[in-house]
Design an enzyme around this catalytic site. Structure first.
Site, PDB file in Angstrom:
ATOM      1  N   HIS A 250      19.471  46.770  -5.889  1.00 37.18           N
ATOM      2  CA  HIS A 250      19.982  47.958  -5.911  1.00 37.18           C
ATOM      3  C   HIS A 250      19.352  49.019  -4.766  1.00 37.18           C
ATOM      4  O   HIS A 250      19.893  49.470  -4.197  1.00 37.18           O
ATOM      5  CB  HIS A 250      19.925  48.526  -7.594  1.00 37.18           C
ATOM      6  CG  HIS A 250      20.821  47.549  -8.423  1.00 37.18           C
ATOM      7  ND1 HIS A 250      22.007  47.342  -8.390  1.00 37.18           N
ATOM      8  CD2 HIS A 250      20.183  46.824  -9.347  1.00 37.18           C
ATOM      9  CE1 HIS A 250      22.569  46.507  -9.377  1.00 37.18           C
ATOM     10  NE2 HIS A 250      21.230  46.058  -9.830  1.00 37.18           N
ATOM     11  N   ASP A 251      17.913  49.327  -5.623  1.00 34.40           N
ATOM     12  CA  ASP A 251      17.344  50.452  -4.943  1.00 34.40           C
ATOM     13  C   ASP A 251      17.165  50.250  -3.222  1.00 34.40           C
ATOM     14  O   ASP A 251      17.085  51.409  -2.819  1.00 34.40           O
ATOM     15  CB  ASP A 251      16.061  50.705  -5.597  1.00 34.40           C
ATOM     16  CG  ASP A 251      16.281  51.161  -7.172  1.00 34.40           C
ATOM     17  OD1 ASP A 251      17.593  51.406  -7.543  1.00 34.40           O
ATOM     18  OD2 ASP A 251      15.441  51.174  -7.838  1.00 34.40           O
TER      19      ASP A 251
END
Ligand code: BDR
Ligand code: CA
Length: 331
Positions: A250-251
């Site tokens: 995600h990040d």
């Protein structure tokens, strides 16, 4: 050809395995200059998040200011960190840590954001990949912050893709929905990198083994260990990840968007966050332009958010591999 000046970034984070992956990508990429790391509760307590940020930077011999930020959500009652996803220590339950000596910057995360933005107006990009309490508090301390920051990129939220903490909500937004709504309704240049794209990019565990074997360094061994733990969680959730272990990064995608936005397809709209009830944490986008709705809260002057809706996944993975295999680790 002249190398472009690296983008100065404050990284607001709750490390967290994918947060660690994103941090090392940012430190490895020549187009990114991480000038500070502000931590928040989320994947772990804020104390653990700060400890991990200090540890991860020490392992790669980088002296970057690290601050501790908000401990709890702004309004809702705080929950228990998800140790079954990131490990109780946020890094996949490391069996031991090498000794390190770097120390916290004494400022709060919000104060740090305000200080650096005032010192370098128009220069700083804020990449926020955890609950948004630090950013919303910074906005309260300095209402002119949207003019002082160059732009804000958040990992959080979802529009079409199902949520990961409820059918409609993504974890970072759900963890502090009031803070998130304050961020979406402030007038910065804001980009949302949410589950619509992060669920399309699977980073395989085999890649992190390749990176660890290539560098033979405690930092990439630590990352490989953490990603193995995180991938076990995702393998239990998704059949394709059980067959070939890996995870959603995600990040990381917030930084990939920063350096290669052409890998993403965007949609623009105003966003509000459901702060209460069964839809708590839902990011709702007005996709129709201004309409005089009978429902309050969708007024004419809401700021617009640029939302990543589609992504070139092979392009992201190629950039990740090339960057992480480059010569970025000091010996
Ligand atoms: C987000 O929630 C956290 O668990 C991850 O670090 C990421 O920031 C994904 O929903
Ligand atoms: Ca995170």
């Amino acid at each position: 050809m002249k190398t472009p000046t690296p983008r100065k970034v404050i990284y607001d984070t709750d490390p967290g395995v994918d947060d660690a992956m994103a941090l090392y990508f940012a430190l490895a990429h020549p187009g990114i200059d991480v000038v500070g790391i502000t931590t928040t509760f989320g994947n772990v307590s804020v104390e653990q998040a700060a400890t991990n940020a200090l540890y991860l930077t020490a392992l790669v011999n980088r002296e970057i200011p690290v601050t501790r930020g908000v401990k709890t959500p702004w309004v809702k009652t705080g929950g228990v960190p998800p140790d079954f996803i990131h490990g109780a220590d946020g890094l996949g339950n490391l069996s031991s840590r090498v000794p390190t000596t770097n120390h916290l910057d004494p400022r709060s995360s919000a104060q740090f954001i305000v200080d650096i933005a005032r010192e370098q107006p128009g220069d700083i990009t804020l990449v926020a990949v955890g609950p948004l309490g630090n950013l919303s508090l910074a906005l309260k301390l300095e209402p002119e912050l949207p003019k002082l920051l160059r732009e804000v990129i958040i990992m959080g939220g979802t529009i079409d893709e199902p949520g990961n903490v409820s059918p409609v909500a993504e974890a970072n937004i759900w963890n502090d929905p009031h803070a998130a709504d304050a961020v979406f309704t402030a007038p910065w240049k804001l980009t949302m990198v949410g589950l619509d794209v992060t669920h399309r990019v699977v980073t395989e565990l085999a890649l992190f083994k390749k990176i660890a074997d290539h560098h033979r360094h405690v930092a990439t061994d630590t990352l490989h260990h953490a990603v193995a733990f995180y991938s076990t969680f995702y393998s239990g959730l998704h059949k394709h990840l059980a067959l070939n272990p890996g995870c959603f990064a995600h990040d990381l995608l917030a930084f990939i968007y920063l350096v290669k936005p052409e890998l993403f397809q965007m949609e623009s709209g105003s966003i509000r966050v459901a702060t209460d009830g069964i839809a708590q944490g839902q990011t709702m986008m007005n996709r129709r332009g201004y309409i005089d709705y009978p429902q309050a809260g969708w007024g004419q002057h809401l700021p617009m958010t640029e939302v990543c809706m589609q992504v070139d996944a092979p392009g992201c993975l190629a950039l990740l591999e090339e960057t992480m295999l480059s010569d970025w680790l000091a010996t």
